[in-house]
Structure formats: structure tokens, C-alpha cells
Design an enzyme around this catalytic site. Structure first.
Site, PDB file in Angstrom:
ATOM      1  N   ASP A  24       0.848  -1.192   0.000  1.00  0.00           N
ATOM      2  CA  ASP A  24       0.000   0.000   0.000  1.00  0.00           C
ATOM      3  C   ASP A  24       0.881   1.239   0.000  1.00  0.00           C
ATOM      4  O   ASP A  24       1.123   1.867   1.050  1.00  0.00           O
ATOM      5  CB  ASP A  24      -0.955  -0.030   1.201  1.00  0.00           C
ATOM      6  CG  ASP A  24      -2.000  -1.120   1.046  1.00  0.00           C
ATOM      7  OD1 ASP A  24      -2.390  -1.420  -0.111  1.00  0.00           O
ATOM      8  OD2 ASP A  24      -2.430  -1.683   2.057  1.00  0.00           O
ATOM      9  N   LYS A  46       0.543  -8.046  -2.518  1.00  0.00           N
ATOM     10  CA  LYS A  46      -0.791  -7.590  -2.898  1.00  0.00           C
ATOM     11  C   LYS A  46      -0.702  -6.143  -3.347  1.00  0.00           C
ATOM     12  O   LYS A  46      -0.114  -5.296  -2.670  1.00  0.00           O
ATOM     13  CB  LYS A  46      -1.741  -7.701  -1.701  1.00  0.00           C
ATOM     14  CG  LYS A  46      -3.167  -7.275  -2.025  1.00  0.00           C
ATOM     15  CD  LYS A  46      -4.079  -7.466  -0.832  1.00  0.00           C
ATOM     16  CE  LYS A  46      -4.142  -6.273   0.075  1.00  0.00           C
ATOM     17  NZ  LYS A  46      -4.774  -5.072  -0.506  1.00  0.00           N
ATOM     18  N   ASP A  73      -5.724  -6.717  -5.722  1.00  0.00           N
ATOM     19  CA  ASP A  73      -6.888  -6.503  -4.844  1.00  0.00           C
ATOM     20  C   ASP A  73      -7.681  -5.317  -5.380  1.00  0.00           C
ATOM     21  O   ASP A  73      -7.689  -4.240  -4.788  1.00  0.00           O
ATOM     22  CB  ASP A  73      -6.370  -6.248  -3.420  1.00  0.00           C
ATOM     23  CG  ASP A  73      -7.493  -6.160  -2.401  1.00  0.00           C
ATOM     24  OD1 ASP A  73      -8.622  -6.588  -2.718  1.00  0.00           O
ATOM     25  OD2 ASP A  73      -7.235  -5.666  -1.294  1.00  0.00           O
ATOM     26  N   LEU A  74      -8.339  -5.533  -6.513  1.00  0.00           N
ATOM     27  CA  LEU A  74      -9.023  -4.424  -7.197  1.00  0.00           C
ATOM     28  C   LEU A  74     -10.484  -4.310  -6.776  1.00  0.00           C
ATOM     29  O   LEU A  74     -11.162  -3.343  -7.121  1.00  0.00           O
ATOM     30  CB  LEU A  74      -8.898  -4.601  -8.717  1.00  0.00           C
ATOM     31  CG  LEU A  74      -7.451  -4.690  -9.230  1.00  0.00           C
ATOM     32  CD1 LEU A  74      -7.422  -4.847 -10.749  1.00  0.00           C
ATOM     33  CD2 LEU A  74      -6.634  -3.469  -8.813  1.00  0.00           C
ATOM     34  N   LYS A  75     -10.988  -5.314  -6.076  1.00  0.00           N
ATOM     35  CA  LYS A  75     -12.367  -5.306  -5.530  1.00  0.00           C
ATOM     36  C   LYS A  75     -13.364  -4.817  -6.577  1.00  0.00           C
ATOM     37  O   LYS A  75     -14.093  -3.834  -6.377  1.00  0.00           O
ATOM     38  CB  LYS A  75     -12.455  -4.435  -4.278  1.00  0.00           C
ATOM     39  CG  LYS A  75     -11.557  -4.930  -3.146  1.00  0.00           C
ATOM     40  CD  LYS A  75     -11.832  -4.178  -1.873  1.00  0.00           C
ATOM     41  CE  LYS A  75     -10.872  -4.552  -0.765  1.00  0.00           C
ATOM     42  NZ  LYS A  75      -9.496  -4.027  -0.957  1.00  0.00           N
ATOM     43  N   ASP A  78     -19.422  -3.905 -10.621  1.00  0.00           N
ATOM     44  CA  ASP A  78     -20.045  -3.025 -11.614  1.00  0.00           C
ATOM     45  C   ASP A  78     -21.138  -3.841 -12.292  1.00  0.00           C
ATOM     46  O   ASP A  78     -21.470  -4.945 -11.825  1.00  0.00           O
ATOM     47  CB  ASP A  78     -18.962  -2.549 -12.623  1.00  0.00           C
ATOM     48  CG  ASP A  78     -19.285  -1.194 -13.250  1.00  0.00           C
ATOM     49  OD1 ASP A  78     -20.421  -1.027 -13.751  1.00  0.00           O
ATOM     50  OD2 ASP A  78     -18.416  -0.312 -13.246  1.00  0.00           O
ATOM     51  N   PRO A  80     -22.673  -6.465 -14.939  1.00  0.00           N
ATOM     52  CA  PRO A  80     -22.018  -7.711 -15.352  1.00  0.00           C
ATOM     53  C   PRO A  80     -21.101  -7.580 -16.566  1.00  0.00           C
ATOM     54  O   PRO A  80     -19.986  -8.125 -16.569  1.00  0.00           O
ATOM     55  CB  PRO A  80     -23.193  -8.660 -15.630  1.00  0.00           C
ATOM     56  CG  PRO A  80     -24.261  -8.177 -14.701  1.00  0.00           C
ATOM     57  CD  PRO A  80     -24.124  -6.673 -14.673  1.00  0.00           C
ATOM     58  N   THR A 128     -12.897  -6.083   6.564  1.00  0.00           N
ATOM     59  CA  THR A 128     -12.448  -6.294   7.954  1.00  0.00           C
ATOM     60  C   THR A 128     -12.479  -5.011   8.788  1.00  0.00           C
ATOM     61  O   THR A 128     -12.279  -5.066   9.999  1.00  0.00           O
ATOM     62  CB  THR A 128     -11.022  -6.893   7.979  1.00  0.00           C
ATOM     63  OG1 THR A 128     -10.171  -6.084   7.150  1.00  0.00           O
ATOM     64  CG2 THR A 128     -11.012  -8.311   7.470  1.00  0.00           C
ATOM     65  N   ARG A 189      -2.930  -8.666  12.873  1.00  0.00           N
ATOM     66  CA  ARG A 189      -2.164  -7.795  13.757  1.00  0.00           C
ATOM     67  C   ARG A 189      -1.365  -8.646  14.746  1.00  0.00           C
ATOM     68  O   ARG A 189      -1.940  -9.319  15.609  1.00  0.00           O
ATOM     69  CB  ARG A 189      -3.105  -6.879  14.555  1.00  0.00           C
ATOM     70  CG  ARG A 189      -3.786  -5.807  13.696  1.00  0.00           C
ATOM     71  CD  ARG A 189      -2.761  -4.801  13.207  1.00  0.00           C
ATOM     72  NE  ARG A 189      -3.319  -3.755  12.377  1.00  0.00           N
ATOM     73  CZ  ARG A 189      -3.424  -3.795  11.035  1.00  0.00           C
ATOM     74  NH1 ARG A 189      -3.041  -4.868  10.355  1.00  0.00           N
ATOM     75  NH2 ARG A 189      -3.899  -2.766  10.368  1.00  0.00           N
ATOM     76  N   ARG A 219       0.472  -2.679   7.087  1.00  0.00           N
ATOM     77  CA  ARG A 219       1.236  -1.784   7.954  1.00  0.00           C
ATOM     78  C   ARG A 219       2.120  -2.455   8.999  1.00  0.00           C
ATOM     79  O   ARG A 219       3.224  -1.946   9.248  1.00  0.00           O
ATOM     80  CB  ARG A 219       0.268  -0.760   8.590  1.00  0.00           C
ATOM     81  CG  ARG A 219      -0.234   0.231   7.548  1.00  0.00           C
ATOM     82  CD  ARG A 219      -1.504   0.945   7.982  1.00  0.00           C
ATOM     83  NE  ARG A 219      -2.653   0.061   7.970  1.00  0.00           N
ATOM     84  CZ  ARG A 219      -3.905   0.454   8.209  1.00  0.00           C
ATOM     85  NH1 ARG A 219      -4.160   1.724   8.478  1.00  0.00           N
ATOM     86  NH2 ARG A 219      -4.899  -0.412   8.170  1.00  0.00           N
TER      87      ARG A 219
HETATM   88  O1  LIG Z   1     -11.700  -6.802   4.052  1.00  0.00           O
HETATM   89  C1  LIG Z   1     -10.597  -6.360   3.667  1.00  0.00           C
HETATM   90  C2  LIG Z   1     -10.178  -6.439   2.354  1.00  0.00           C
HETATM   91  C3  LIG Z   1      -8.945  -5.957   1.999  1.00  0.00           C
HETATM   92  N1  LIG Z   1      -8.133  -5.402   2.916  1.00  0.00           N
HETATM   93  C4  LIG Z   1      -6.815  -4.914   2.464  1.00  0.00           C
HETATM   94  O2  LIG Z   1      -5.774  -5.609   3.186  1.00  0.00           O
HETATM   95  C5  LIG Z   1      -4.735  -4.705   3.543  1.00  0.00           C
HETATM   96  C6  LIG Z   1      -4.612  -4.663   5.032  1.00  0.00           C
HETATM   97  O3  LIG Z   1      -3.618  -3.730   5.397  1.00  0.00           O
HETATM   98  P1  LIG Z   1      -3.198  -3.472   6.904  1.00  0.00           P
HETATM   99  O4  LIG Z   1      -2.239  -2.327   6.808  1.00  0.00           O
HETATM  100  O5  LIG Z   1      -2.542  -4.738   7.396  1.00  0.00           O
HETATM  101  O6  LIG Z   1      -4.421  -3.126   7.693  1.00  0.00           O
HETATM  102  C7  LIG Z   1      -5.078  -3.377   2.898  1.00  0.00           C
HETATM  103  O7  LIG Z   1      -4.418  -3.324   1.646  1.00  0.00           O
HETATM  104  C8  LIG Z   1      -6.575  -3.429   2.680  1.00  0.00           C
HETATM  105  O8  LIG Z   1      -6.970  -2.698   1.540  1.00  0.00           O
HETATM  106  C9  LIG Z   1      -8.536  -5.322   4.222  1.00  0.00           C
HETATM  107  O9  LIG Z   1      -7.805  -4.796   5.095  1.00  0.00           O
HETATM  108  N2  LIG Z   1      -9.760  -5.817   4.556  1.00  0.00           N
END
Ligand SMILES: O=c1ccn([C@@H]2O[C@H](COP(=O)(O)O)[C@@H](O)[C@H]2O)c(=O)[nH]1
Length: 241
Positions: A24, A46, A73-75, A78, A80, A128, A189, A219
Site C-alpha cells: 500500500d 498484494k 486486490d481491485l475489488k 459493476d 455484469p 475487515t 495484527r 502496515r
Molecule cells: O476486508 C478487507 C479487504 C482488503 N483489505 C486490504 O488488506 C490490507 C490490510 O492492510 P493493513 O495495513 O494490514 O491493515 C489493505 O491493503 C486493505 O486494503 C482489508 O484490510 N480488509
């Protein structure tokens, strides 16, 4: 077609592959510095929304050429036709995983878009960073547990390869679907680390014990003083689980 060979979704990932580091960052130079610092310890990266809009897709190509695994991780979500065509384009990039939101229409379209390619699709169940109160505020009549269970069933029916969920739901989903779905858990974490904006968190050991196949860690590794040492500590915790 470039990229990873087709993988049996039941294939247990090797130890180092279980750690997916979230790149990130905003620029390729920041990403290069991190990848260099992490060296051989990390084999799976990712690339999400932030970096994808900052040169991350070209960087993904260079990672793949260097032998790393890439999770885009483009989620996607839109209509179909758009999802299907976007997935067909992403499939040409050679990544291993791609996320789409776990709505039945979206998942069916994604599946048709990647047909014939080795790209594996993961359905995002409930972010999450959400808890039951966030879902209620967004208008959902059910809590996280119920929504994840519903979306897991729909992802399985759509033929997706796996799910993004938190460690808190991994045990029950694993019990219900066995090895039919890959379980990928962000919100990881290490003990004592700050949760920040994550609400459903687990330590690496707890997530592995709950049944996660892959841990996504951002992080706690990327913002650490010594990212390589942080990654190696997480790998050691995974190995001991
Ligand atoms: O539900 C979700 C989906 C994607 N993420 C992604 O994972 C990482 C988590 O980063 P941390 O810094 O460890 O919190 C981040 O790229 C999110 O976009 C998610 O956290 N939860």
C-alpha cells in the site's frame, strides 16, 4: 498466456507463500524500496486500490517477471458486462489472485471473464474494517457472521476460488466448505500492534489456527522500522502454528 500455472485450489501453500504483503504505497519507487528491503523473505505481494492508481499494474508485471506472486486486490463491482470484460483484461496481466465483491451477479460475471485463465477469483465478503454496527448503519438487517456465511455460500455456488474474510469467520467457513474455498484473511495484527482502522483482527497464529490459508499483512510490515525483521517474525509465528 503469461503468469502462474493453473493451481489446484486445494493445494496447500508453502510457508512463505502464506504471507502476502500489502504494497500500500503510492509510487513505484516506494514499492521498489520495500521489495528490496524484504528480499527473499517475501514471495507474495498484494497490490490494491492505492498503488493500482499510482503505477501498480506495471509494477505487478515487473514483480511477476522477478518470480514473485501477485494478488491484485481491485475489488471489482459493476454491471455484469463491465465486470466480465475487466476480469478478462486483468487475466492477461499474469497475477495469481483478483478480488471482486461477493455479490452473485458480480461473481458470475467475473467467473465468465476469467474463463480459461489461471487467474483465481476471491470474493470480498465483509470488509475487515466493518463490525455489526457498521453493517446496520449501511442498511443491512444481519450481522457480520450471517452476511459472511451467506456470501460464502454464494461464492461457492458461483465457482469462485476463495474468499476474503476475517480470521473471526474463518473457522466456521472452513468447517462448512473444507478445502473447496481458499481463505484469505486481512486484518492481521501481531500481538501488541495497533488495529488502526481494522475492527475484526487476529494475530498471525490465531488466523492460521482458525483455518486461514493466506494472511494479508500491510502496515505491521510496511510501516515497521525493519520491515524484513517484521515479516520474518510473522513467518516464524506462522511456522510455529
Ligand atoms: O476486508 C478487507 C479487504 C482488503 N483489505 C486490504 O488488506 C490490507 C490490510 O492492510 P493493513 O495495513 O494490514 O491493515 C489493505 O491493503 C486493505 O486494503 C482489508 O484490510 N480488509
Amino acid at each position: 498466456m503469461p503468469g502462474a500455472p493453473a493451481l489446484d485450489r486445494t493445494l496447500a501453500p508453502n510457508l512463505r507463500e502464506k504471507l502476502i504483503v500489502a504494497l500500500d504505497v503510492s509510487t513505484p519507487s516506494e514499492a521498489s524500496a520495500l521489495v528490496r528491503a524484504l528480499g527473499e523473505s517475501v514471495v507474495f505481494y498484494k497490490i490494491g486500490m492505492e498503488f493500482a492508481y499510482g503505477g501498480g499494474l506495471a509494477f505487478a508485471d515487473s514483480l511477476i517477471k522477478d518470480g514473485k506472486q501477485v494478488f491484485l486486490d481491485l475489488k471489482l463491482h459493476d454491471i455484469p458486462t463491465t465486470v466480465s470484460r475487466a476480469c478478462a483484461n486483468v487475466a492477461r496481466l499474469g497475477a495469481r489472485f483478483l478480488t471482486v465483491h461477493a455479490y452473485p451477479q458480480t461473481m458470475a460475471a467475473a467467473k465468465s471473464g476469467v474463463a480459461g485463465s489461471p487467474l483465481q477469483l476471491l470474493g470480498v465478503t465483509v470488509m475487515t474494517s466493518y463490525d455489526d454496527r457498521d453493517l446496520a448503519e449501511a442498511g443491512f438487517a444481519c450481522g457480520v457472521k450471517e452476511l459472511v456465511a451467506r456470501r460464502a455460500a454464494q461464492a461457492c455456488a458461483a465457482g469462485l476460488d476463495g474468499l476474503i474474510l476475517s480470521g473471526e469467520e474463518a473457522r466456521s467457513v472452513r468447517a462448512r466448505y473444507g478445502s473447496n474455498l481458499l481463505l484469505v484473511t486481512p486484518g492481521i495484527r501481531p500481538a501488541g500492534a495497533q488495529a488502526s482502522d481494522q475492527k475484526r483482527t487476529m494475530t498471525p497464529a490465531q488466523a492460521i489456527e482458525a483455518g486461514a490459508d493466506y494472511l494479508v499483512v500491510g502496515r505491521p510490515v510496511t510501516a515497521a522500522k525493519d520491515p524484513k525483521a517484521a515479516a520474518q517474525e510473522i513467518l516464524a509465528e506462522i511456522a510455529a502454528s
